[in-house]
Design a protein around this motif. Structure first.
Motif, PDB file in Angstrom:
ATOM      1  N   GLY A  45       0.791  -1.218   0.000  1.00  0.00           N
ATOM      2  CA  GLY A  45       0.000   0.000   0.000  1.00  0.00           C
ATOM      3  C   GLY A  45       0.825   1.271   0.000  1.00  0.00           C
ATOM      4  N   GLN A  85      -1.287   0.050   4.320  1.00  0.00           N
ATOM      5  CA  GLN A  85      -2.701   0.068   4.707  1.00  0.00           C
ATOM      6  C   GLN A  85      -3.001  -1.034   5.728  1.00  0.00           C
ATOM      7  OE1 GLN A  85      -3.224  -0.563   0.697  1.00  0.00           O
ATOM      8  NE2 GLN A  85      -2.929  -2.752   0.810  1.00  0.00           N
ATOM      9  N   GLN A 145      -5.683   1.241   0.049  1.00  0.00           N
ATOM     10  CA  GLN A 145      -5.993   0.555  -1.198  1.00  0.00           C
ATOM     11  C   GLN A 145      -6.314   1.575  -2.298  1.00  0.00           C
ATOM     12  OE1 GLN A 145      -5.702  -2.139  -2.593  1.00  0.00           O
ATOM     13  NE2 GLN A 145      -5.515  -3.744  -1.025  1.00  0.00           N
ATOM     14  N   TYR A 168     -12.376  -4.678   0.124  1.00  0.00           N
ATOM     15  CA  TYR A 168     -11.216  -5.251  -0.544  1.00  0.00           C
ATOM     16  C   TYR A 168     -10.203  -5.742   0.491  1.00  0.00           C
ATOM     17  CZ  TYR A 168      -8.590  -5.640  -4.945  1.00  0.00           C
ATOM     18  OH  TYR A 168      -7.961  -6.100  -6.075  1.00  0.00           O
ATOM     19  N   GLU A 178      -8.576  -3.592   3.308  1.00  0.00           N
ATOM     20  CA  GLU A 178      -9.255  -2.301   3.287  1.00  0.00           C
ATOM     21  C   GLU A 178      -9.867  -2.008   4.650  1.00  0.00           C
ATOM     22  OE1 GLU A 178     -13.036   0.100   1.355  1.00  0.00           O
ATOM     23  OE2 GLU A 178     -12.581  -1.923   0.638  1.00  0.00           O
ATOM     24  N   HIS A 188      -2.947   3.850  -2.874  1.00  0.00           N
ATOM     25  CA  HIS A 188      -1.839   3.255  -3.612  1.00  0.00           C
ATOM     26  C   HIS A 188      -1.753   3.788  -5.035  1.00  0.00           C
ATOM     27  CE1 HIS A 188       0.079  -0.759  -5.169  1.00  0.00           C
ATOM     28  NE2 HIS A 188       0.921   0.241  -5.180  1.00  0.00           N
TER      29      HIS A 188
END
Length: 595
Positions: free
Chosen positions: A29, A76, A104, A113, A116, A164
């Motif tokens: 990330g 992340q 993300q 995700y 996330e 990202h």
């Protein structure tokens, strides 16, 4: 559009803000930012920790030892979560830190995700002054500038979240237009002085008092001379908060040492018998050790007006820089001859010094931890930097170590988080590689985080101008502070399953890493161990086998009730005779007239 990426803009902005290193741990990330750091060719260095929490502690340590802004980065999800403890350390101790956190890609946010997490709510409390998710490249310079300005202006952590995909996006050339904010990476401190009327009122209060005490915290770090001048003028005594200890010369005969649960008998006398209290840059939470409300009239000086009256009912608040405020106050104060009050304070300071020496000499099995720190006095280099972990070692630092003037000493003061000593020490060493570092830590904190970061010490020490990085581990195979807290606060016996620690060979582990390891199990070997450590050509771990039953007894009179509670807990334990004997010895020393 230029060929630069948004991540390159971030790194350039860091250089303009004077950032020379970023602490952290990489992950997908934050890969774009990592690439930009690599391309910067060392203009901004990256310091890899063994864990994101330790990286955050390093950033806090950097801010504390340098007076600048610490910067930390993480990926992340779990990496971001790991930052929280260090960021709360920054928040509660009031130091500026900026965290640059990956997220993300924008295209998948809201889809649950992988890794996330909704990061803005996660950081909303710890970074209450500023947390922002960057949505478009045009935001980046402005958001970074606001984060750095806010961190500096509010002495707090701020968080910038950069998705990202945005890190690798092309960096736009910004022009002033509607919907675009072009900012500059600059900040200037406000010149803050108390109002004249408040200074007059504070002077009138202090001039009318007979027994003045000063309570000095970390906010007085640039006002040491002004603090002493006022104490001399008023015939006052000085106590410090734990965080204020490095900023007052404890060799002065009227300096009573730290206050509170881990404080001294002299500070307890000073705060328990004064009729006026001048609080300078302190927000110390040990309110039961302040004068009883109504017993002392109070003046408080603090750069943060929200803290005035936060711990004690204050009559006059002086919102401003401590050095400037005290200098202005000094001109309004009346000089008085040193009388009975100052004499009593100095007598209690002398009594405390005798008591501290006697406590360090109490036989223990095998080594009294108080003597471990006491043997450091006179051996600590004048240019040293000290870090202290959280646990029983804080008590011995507070009560036994006399810091040479100008030697910084830092710990996780208000959050009181274990595991900070080695990350703090690393930050100090990286900031000032020509100065020796001493880190004091218990075995619990070392097992929690310190042993891992010794790997970082082993990885980096040969780059340091001065290789001395001395770690003293108090190995008592126990979470001793919590054990004594169970006895004291709950009148509960020791719970072995919770408190006992597995033995870990710290000195042997140091040697395995290519460092020096010294094992001490005889108190007569302590002085030689410190001498060998400071003469070594590499970092050293001194592992001292200390006695967990040396009591963490608060100063009397408050400690008298605490001792009774401790005895109740010990009465419910099997084979508590040794701990009971040590507690009774300490209590008898407290009650001894004249030291």
């Amino acid at each position: 559009m230029s060929e630069r990426t948004v991540a390159d803009v971030i790194v350039h902005r860091l250089t303009v803000w004077g950032v020379d290193r970023v602490f952290g741990y990489s992950g997908d990330g934050i890969n774009g930012f990592m690439g930009a750091l690599r391309r910067s060719a060392g203009r901004v260095g990256f310091i890899q920790a063994r864990h994101e929490e330790n990286a955050a502690f390093m950033a806090v340590g950097h801010a504390k030892y340098t007076g600048g802004i610490g910067v930390v980065t993480s990926t992340q999800g779990p990496g971001a979560v790991h930052l929280l403890n260090g960021l709360y350390d920054a928040k509660l101790d009031g130091v500026p830190v900026v965290a640059i956190v990956g997220q993300q890609s924008r295209t998948v946010l809201g889809s649950a995700y992988m890794q996330e997490i909704d990061l803005v709510p996660l950081f909303k409390d710890v970074a209450s002054r500023f947390v922002q998710l960057v949505s478009v490249p045009e935001q980046v310079p402005m958001v970074l500038d606001r984060a750095f300005r806010t961190a500096r202006a509010t002495s707090s952590p701020c968080v910038v979240i950069v998705p990202h995909d945005l890190q690798s996006a092309a960096a736009p050339d910004l022009e002033q237009e509607h919907g675009i904010v072009v900012t500059a990476p600059s900040w200037a401190a406000a010149a803050t002085m108390p109002r004249e009327a408040d200074l007059d009122a504070a002077a009138a209060l202090l001039n009318s008092a007979e027994r003045v005490a000063l309570l000095v915290g970390q906010g007085a770090k640039n006002a040491s001379a002004e603090v002493v001048a006022i104490a001399e003028k008023l015939g006052a005594g000085i106590a410090t908060s734990l965080l204020g200890k490095p900023y007052v010369d404890e060799t002065l005969p009227f300096v009573a040492g730290p206050m509170g649960h881990l404080g001294t008998t002299a500070s307890a006398h000073l705060l328990g018998n004064c009729d006026a209290l001048l609080i300078v840059g302190s927000n110390d939470p040990w309110t039961e050790f302040y004068p009883p409300p109504g017993a002392a009239r109070a003046v408080q000086v603090d750069i943060d007006e929200k803290k005035i009256g936060n711990r004690y009912p204050v009559e006059v608040g002086l919102a401003g820089d401590a050095a400037a405020a005290l200098a202005a106050l000094d001109t309004r104060l009346e000089h008085r001859p040193h009388g009975e009050w100052r004499s009593s304070v100095e007598a209690e300071v002398s009594r405390w010094r005798i008591l501290a020496a006697d406590r360090a000499a109490v036989p223990a099995v095998p080594v009294n931890p108080e003597r471990v720190v006491r043997e450091l006095n006179g051996r600590l280099p004048a240019d040293a930097q000290v870090s202290i972990d959280v646990g029983s070692c804080v008590y011995w630092y507070a009560r036994q170590l006399v810091l040479p003037p100008g030697v910084p000493a830092h710990l996780s003061g208000t959050l009181a988080s274990m595991g900070c000593a080695i990350p703090y020490g690393l930050a100090a060493k990286l900031a000032h590689p020509g100065r020796p570092v001493v880190a004091l830590a218990g075995d619990g904190a070392m097992q929690m985080a310190g042993a891992a970061e010794l790997v970082t010490v082993a990885h980096r020490w040969q780059q340091w101008q001065d290789p001395r990085f001395v770690v003293c581990v108090f190995n008592n195979r126990e979470l001793a502070e919590v054990t004594w807290e169970q006895r004291e606060s709950e009148a509960e016996p020791r719970f072995g399953d919770s408190q006992e620690l597995p033995n870990f060979p710290f000195a042997a582990y140091a040697r395995l890493l290519g460092l020096e390891g010294i094992l001490v199990d005889d108190p007569e070997d302590l002085g030689d161990a410190w001498d060998r450590a400071f003469a070594a050509d590499r970092p050293v771990v001194i592992e001292v086998l200390t006695d967990p039953e040396v009591p963490l007894l608060p100063p009397f009179p408050a400690g008298r009730e605490k001792a009774d509670s401790m005895r109740k807990g010990l009465d419910a334990e099997d084979d508590a005779g040794h701990a009971r004997a040590l507690l009774d010895t300490y209590a008898a020393q407290e009650e001894r007239p004249g030291g």
